[in-house]
Motif scaffolding. Structure first.
Motif, PDB file in Angstrom:
ATOM      1  N   GLN A  92      17.048  24.525   1.231  1.00 61.77           N
ATOM      2  CA  GLN A  92      16.340  23.595   2.104  1.00 61.77           C
ATOM      3  C   GLN A  92      15.857  24.339   3.337  1.00 61.77           C
ATOM      4  OE1 GLN A  92      15.768  20.357   1.668  1.00 61.77           O
ATOM      5  NE2 GLN A  92      17.100  19.825  -0.049  1.00 61.77           N
ATOM      6  N   LEU A  93      14.733  23.870   3.862  1.00 63.34           N
ATOM      7  CA  LEU A  93      14.161  24.437   5.081  1.00 63.34           C
ATOM      8  C   LEU A  93      14.010  23.331   6.110  1.00 63.34           C
ATOM      9  CD1 LEU A  93      12.577  26.539   6.806  1.00 63.34           C
ATOM     10  CD2 LEU A  93      10.531  25.883   5.509  1.00 63.34           C
ATOM     11  N   ASN A  94      14.482  23.577   7.310  1.00 58.66           N
ATOM     12  CA  ASN A  94      14.293  22.642   8.416  1.00 58.66           C
ATOM     13  C   ASN A  94      13.541  23.380   9.511  1.00 58.66           C
ATOM     14  OD1 ASN A  94      14.662  21.202  10.904  1.00 58.66           O
ATOM     15  ND2 ASN A  94      16.317  20.048   9.938  1.00 58.66           N
ATOM     16  N   ARG A  95      12.216  23.164   9.552  1.00 56.93           N
ATOM     17  CA  ARG A  95      11.387  23.909  10.514  1.00 56.93           C
ATOM     18  C   ARG A  95      11.656  23.469  11.949  1.00 56.93           C
ATOM     19  NH1 ARG A  95       7.372  27.165   8.660  1.00 56.93           N
ATOM     20  NH2 ARG A  95       6.676  26.879   6.505  1.00 56.93           N
ATOM     21  N   ALA A  96      11.930  22.198  12.128  1.00 56.48           N
ATOM     22  CA  ALA A  96      12.126  21.684  13.489  1.00 56.48           C
ATOM     23  C   ALA A  96      13.340  22.343  14.145  1.00 56.48           C
ATOM     24  CB  ALA A  96      12.301  20.171  13.453  1.00 56.48           C
ATOM     25  N   SER A  97      14.392  22.511  13.364  1.00 55.13           N
ATOM     26  CA  SER A  97      15.610  23.119  13.897  1.00 55.13           C
ATOM     27  C   SER A  97      15.703  24.597  13.569  1.00 55.13           C
ATOM     28  CB  SER A  97      16.845  22.397  13.349  1.00 55.13           C
ATOM     29  OG  SER A  97      16.812  21.030  13.707  1.00 55.13           O
ATOM     30  N   GLN A  98      14.730  25.094  12.839  1.00 49.28           N
ATOM     31  CA  GLN A  98      14.653  26.507  12.489  1.00 49.28           C
ATOM     32  C   GLN A  98      15.906  26.995  11.778  1.00 49.28           C
ATOM     33  OE1 GLN A  98      11.719  27.515  16.246  1.00 49.28           O
ATOM     34  NE2 GLN A  98      13.071  29.109  15.570  1.00 49.28           N
ATOM     35  N   TYR A  99      16.226  26.299  10.697  1.00 46.99           N
ATOM     36  CA  TYR A  99      17.301  26.826   9.867  1.00 46.99           C
ATOM     37  C   TYR A  99      16.965  26.589   8.400  1.00 46.99           C
ATOM     38  CZ  TYR A  99      19.537  22.247   8.964  1.00 46.99           C
ATOM     39  OH  TYR A  99      19.816  20.964   8.561  1.00 46.99           O
ATOM     40  N   ILE A 100      17.571  27.407   7.566  1.00 45.03           N
ATOM     41  CA  ILE A 100      17.498  27.215   6.124  1.00 45.03           C
ATOM     42  C   ILE A 100      18.913  27.160   5.577  1.00 45.03           C
ATOM     43  CG2 ILE A 100      15.260  28.365   5.994  1.00 45.03           C
ATOM     44  CD1 ILE A 100      16.567  30.739   4.719  1.00 45.03           C
ATOM     45  N   SER A 101      19.049  26.511   4.459  1.00 43.04           N
ATOM     46  CA  SER A 101      20.377  26.337   3.881  1.00 43.04           C
ATOM     47  C   SER A 101      20.349  26.676   2.399  1.00 43.04           C
ATOM     48  CB  SER A 101      20.861  24.899   4.089  1.00 43.04           C
ATOM     49  OG  SER A 101      20.031  23.993   3.397  1.00 43.04           O
ATOM     50  N   LEU A 102      21.509  27.019   1.898  1.00 37.23           N
ATOM     51  CA  LEU A 102      21.697  27.271   0.472  1.00 37.23           C
ATOM     52  C   LEU A 102      22.937  26.522   0.027  1.00 37.23           C
ATOM     53  CD1 LEU A 102      20.905  28.878  -2.113  1.00 37.23           C
ATOM     54  CD2 LEU A 102      22.524  30.623  -1.363  1.00 37.23           C
ATOM     55  N   LEU A 103      22.781  25.722  -1.010  1.00 33.14           N
ATOM     56  CA  LEU A 103      23.890  24.948  -1.562  1.00 33.14           C
ATOM     57  C   LEU A 103      24.145  25.447  -2.980  1.00 33.14           C
ATOM     58  CD1 LEU A 103      25.611  22.213  -1.039  1.00 33.14           C
ATOM     59  CD2 LEU A 103      23.974  21.212  -2.623  1.00 33.14           C
ATOM     60  N   ILE A 104      25.393  25.736  -3.270  1.00 36.97           N
ATOM     61  CA  ILE A 104      25.773  26.157  -4.622  1.00 36.97           C
ATOM     62  C   ILE A 104      26.752  25.128  -5.169  1.00 36.97           C
ATOM     63  CG2 ILE A 104      26.750  27.987  -6.052  1.00 36.97           C
ATOM     64  CD1 ILE A 104      26.196  29.953  -3.775  1.00 36.97           C
ATOM     65  N   ARG A 105      26.358  24.495  -6.260  1.00 37.26           N
ATOM     66  CA  ARG A 105      27.240  23.505  -6.898  1.00 37.26           C
ATOM     67  C   ARG A 105      27.993  24.145  -8.051  1.00 37.26           C
ATOM     68  NH1 ARG A 105      22.536  21.083  -6.028  1.00 37.26           N
ATOM     69  NH2 ARG A 105      21.784  21.658  -8.104  1.00 37.26           N
ATOM     70  N   ASP A 106      29.156  23.560  -8.372  1.00 42.32           N
ATOM     71  CA  ASP A 106      29.931  24.006  -9.534  1.00 42.32           C
ATOM     72  C   ASP A 106      30.050  25.537  -9.531  1.00 42.32           C
ATOM     73  OD1 ASP A 106      29.501  23.932 -13.158  1.00 42.32           O
ATOM     74  OD2 ASP A 106      31.320  23.926 -11.939  1.00 42.32           O
ATOM     75  N   SER A 107      30.565  26.079  -8.458  1.00 38.71           N
ATOM     76  CA  SER A 107      30.570  27.526  -8.266  1.00 38.71           C
ATOM     77  C   SER A 107      31.355  28.247  -9.377  1.00 38.71           C
ATOM     78  CB  SER A 107      31.145  27.875  -6.891  1.00 38.71           C
ATOM     79  OG  SER A 107      32.391  27.263  -6.698  1.00 38.71           O
ATOM     80  N   LYS A 108      30.823  29.413  -9.734  1.00 35.37           N
ATOM     81  CA  LYS A 108      31.415  30.254 -10.780  1.00 35.37           C
ATOM     82  C   LYS A 108      31.989  31.526 -10.141  1.00 35.37           C
ATOM     83  CE  LYS A 108      29.269  27.585 -13.819  1.00 35.37           C
ATOM     84  NZ  LYS A 108      30.037  26.490 -14.449  1.00 35.37           N
ATOM     85  N   LEU A 109      32.897  32.147 -10.853  1.00 41.63           N
ATOM     86  CA  LEU A 109      33.454  33.410 -10.350  1.00 41.63           C
ATOM     87  C   LEU A 109      32.348  34.424 -10.105  1.00 41.63           C
ATOM     88  CD1 LEU A 109      36.617  33.792 -12.632  1.00 41.63           C
ATOM     89  CD2 LEU A 109      36.540  33.026 -10.250  1.00 41.63           C
TER      90      LEU A 109
END
Lengths: 113, 110
Positions: free
Chosen positions: B63-80
């Motif tokens: 996700q990108l939030n230009r107003a707050s100037q941040y990006i995020s990464l979400l990882i679901r069901d994480s694997k080794l």
């Protein structure tokens, strides 16, 4: 197809020696980048080529660092009179065009003793 | 202030859990955003580009939030195999020079 290759993979140099690091980009890639990556840090930009033209060398840390890409394909990064602070991994990346996805080589790990 | 900032971690997460990282950037004129993955003693590899509308690739969502100037990464069901350092990357106005965060180290535990 073949990816970006770099040689040597490891280089140990005595302080004061000159070193030359080679990068073979993906065939047909116009843009080529050199980065320096210290342990625990992200890559730091050194220089950028578009074909044979060096368009940006603002990241080169001193005039001991020199890069060339004379025929628009293979590039060489040369470091003269190496210092201990030059110890790092030197990464080369190429992309099809300016602003495109960058593909990295495996890097050259330089250790200056 | 660094141009791209990330929490260095490490994030220790049990297998199967969901984990999220944020990254902030300082240049409001930046146009391109990426997440790269780097395994120990290996080169960075592109994980995904980040688009304004957000994008998803399998278990990964950016996700990108230009107003707050941040990006995020979400990882679901994480694997080794997700254990790695995740690097946030932002371009400069020149559109070719990339500015890299120092990376967030993720360790997935069985």
């Amino acid at each position: 197809g073949a990816g970006v290759s770099q040689s040597p993979r490891y280089k140990v140099a005595k302080r004061g020696q000159d070193v030359a690091l080679r990068c073979d980009p993906i065939s047909g890639h116009v843009s080529l980048f050199w980065y320096q990556q210290a342990l625990g840090q992200g890559p730091e930009f050194l220089t950028y080529f578009q074909n044979e033209a060096q368009l940006d060398k603002s990241g080169l840390p001193s005039d001991r660092f020199f890069a060339e890409r004379p025929e628009g394909s293979v590039s060489t990064l040369k470091i003269q009179r190496t210092q201990q602070e030059d110890s790092a991994v030197y990464l080369c990346a190429s992309s099809l065009n300016r602003g495109g996805e960058q593909y990295f080589g495996p890097g050259t790990r330089l250790t200056v003793t | 202030r660094k141009e791209v900032e990330q929490d260095p971690g490490p994030f220790n997460v049990p297998e199967g859990a969901t984990v999220a990282f944020n990254c902030t950037y300082s240049n409001s004129a930046s146009q391109s955003f990426f997440w790269y993955r780097q395994d120990c003693r290996k080169e960075p590899k592109l994980l995904m580009s980040v688009y304004s509308s957000g994008n998803e690739d399998g278990r990964f969502t950016a996700q990108l939030n230009r107003a707050s100037q941040y990006i995020s990464l979400l990882i679901r069901d994480s694997k080794l195999s997700d254990s790695a350092t995740y690097l946030c990357v932002v371009n400069k106005e020149s559109n070719y020079q990339l500015i890299w965060g120092a990376g967030t180290k993720l360790i997935i535990k069985p």
